[in-house]
Design a protein around this motif. Structure first.
Motif, short mmCIF file in Angstrom:
data_model
loop_
_atom_site.label_atom_id
_atom_site.label_comp_id
_atom_site.label_asym_id
_atom_site.label_seq_id
_atom_site.Cartn_x
_atom_site.Cartn_y
_atom_site.Cartn_z
N TRP A 213 24.18 -34.91 -17.21
CA TRP A 213 24.30 -34.58 -18.62
C TRP A 213 24.23 -33.08 -18.83
O TRP A 213 23.47 -32.39 -18.15
N ASN A 214 25.02 -32.60 -19.80
CA ASN A 214 24.99 -31.20 -20.18
C ASN A 214 25.23 -31.12 -21.68
O ASN A 214 25.97 -31.93 -22.24
N TYR A 215 24.62 -30.14 -22.34
CA TYR A 215 24.68 -30.02 -23.79
C TYR A 215 24.95 -28.58 -24.19
O TYR A 215 24.63 -27.65 -23.45
N GLU B 97 25.52 -26.22 -13.76
CA GLU B 97 24.32 -26.18 -14.58
C GLU B 97 24.20 -27.43 -15.44
O GLU B 97 24.50 -27.42 -16.62
N TRP B 98 23.74 -28.51 -14.86
CA TRP B 98 23.53 -29.75 -15.58
C TRP B 98 22.09 -29.81 -16.04
O TRP B 98 21.22 -29.18 -15.44
N ALA B 99 21.82 -30.57 -17.07
CA ALA B 99 20.45 -30.72 -17.57
C ALA B 99 19.61 -31.56 -16.60
O ALA B 99 18.39 -31.50 -16.64
N ASN C 255 30.40 -23.19 -24.53
CA ASN C 255 29.95 -22.67 -23.26
C ASN C 255 28.79 -23.52 -22.76
O ASN C 255 27.68 -23.41 -23.24
N TYR C 256 29.08 -24.40 -21.83
CA TYR C 256 28.05 -25.22 -21.22
C TYR C 256 27.34 -24.46 -20.10
O TYR C 256 26.44 -24.98 -19.48
N GLY C 257 27.79 -23.27 -19.79
CA GLY C 257 27.30 -22.56 -18.61
C GLY C 257 28.19 -22.92 -17.44
O GLY C 257 29.28 -23.47 -17.61
N ASP C 258 27.76 -22.61 -16.24
CA ASP C 258 28.54 -22.96 -15.06
C ASP C 258 28.60 -24.47 -14.91
O ASP C 258 27.71 -25.19 -15.36
#
Length: 178
Positions: free
Chosen positions: A71-73, A35-37, A29-32
């Motif tokens: 980027w997303n984590y 929702e990027w970092a 689950n990266y979120g929506d």
């Protein structure tokens, strides 16, 4: 009656024990999707909650946005077999506009990233947030080369089994492609 329960319960325990350490986790689950970092051309700081490590990385490339990436984590608690985190630290900065290779020192696992974008070289500098646990990781390391495979590709890398961890990263840099 006790013998019947033992005969029913023992095979279940055997199956559960045989699967320990070989768990499969589905998509993280990266979120929506929004929702990027980071936003393009901006710096960011992403850290997992205490006791968790990075287990998935998603990145989207955009040449029009300064050849930058979003980027997303995703984070997940480290295996109980590793014990508790004993110390966490920021590694040395990997400078923008250069090729680099880095792993967490002192048997650490990656639990976060800091990054700053530099428009003069159309590249980012990176710093890893690493955590060491009370018990040493029983692993051999290898470098994956498939994420992303080519310049400008999007990426979505996940650790599908529980005892696999991110220990570092490497990059290439081309003054032509930026």
């Amino acid at each position: 009656m006790d013998l019947v329960l033992l005969c029913v319960f023992l095979p279940l325990v055997t199956v559960a024990w045989g699967q320990y350490g070989d768990y499969y986790y589905g998509p993280y689950n990266y979120g929506d999707n929004d929702e990027w970092a980071n936003v393009y051309r901006q710096g960011f700081n992403f850290q997992c909650p205490h006791g968790q490590v990075i287990v998935a990385v998603r990145s989207v490339f955009n040449k029009k946005e300064g050849s930058d990436r979003l980027w997303n984590y995703a984070c997940m608690p480290a295996a109980q077999s590793l014990g508790e985190p004993t110390e966490c630290w920021w590694e040395e900065i990997n400078r923008a506009g250069t090729e680099w290779y880095q792993t967490c020192s002192n048997n650490g696992l990656v639990a976060g990233f800091q990054s700053q974008y530099f428009p003069s070289v159309l590249d980012r500098e990176w710093q890893f947030y690493c955590c060491r646990y009370s018990r040493r990781c029983p692993y051999s390391c290898w470098l994956t080369t498939e994420y992303p495979e080519h310049y400008g590709e999007d990426m979505d890398m996940m650790m599908y089994t529980y005892d696999h961890y991110i220990r570092g990263a490497t990059t290439t840099f081309s003054a032509v492609d930026r």
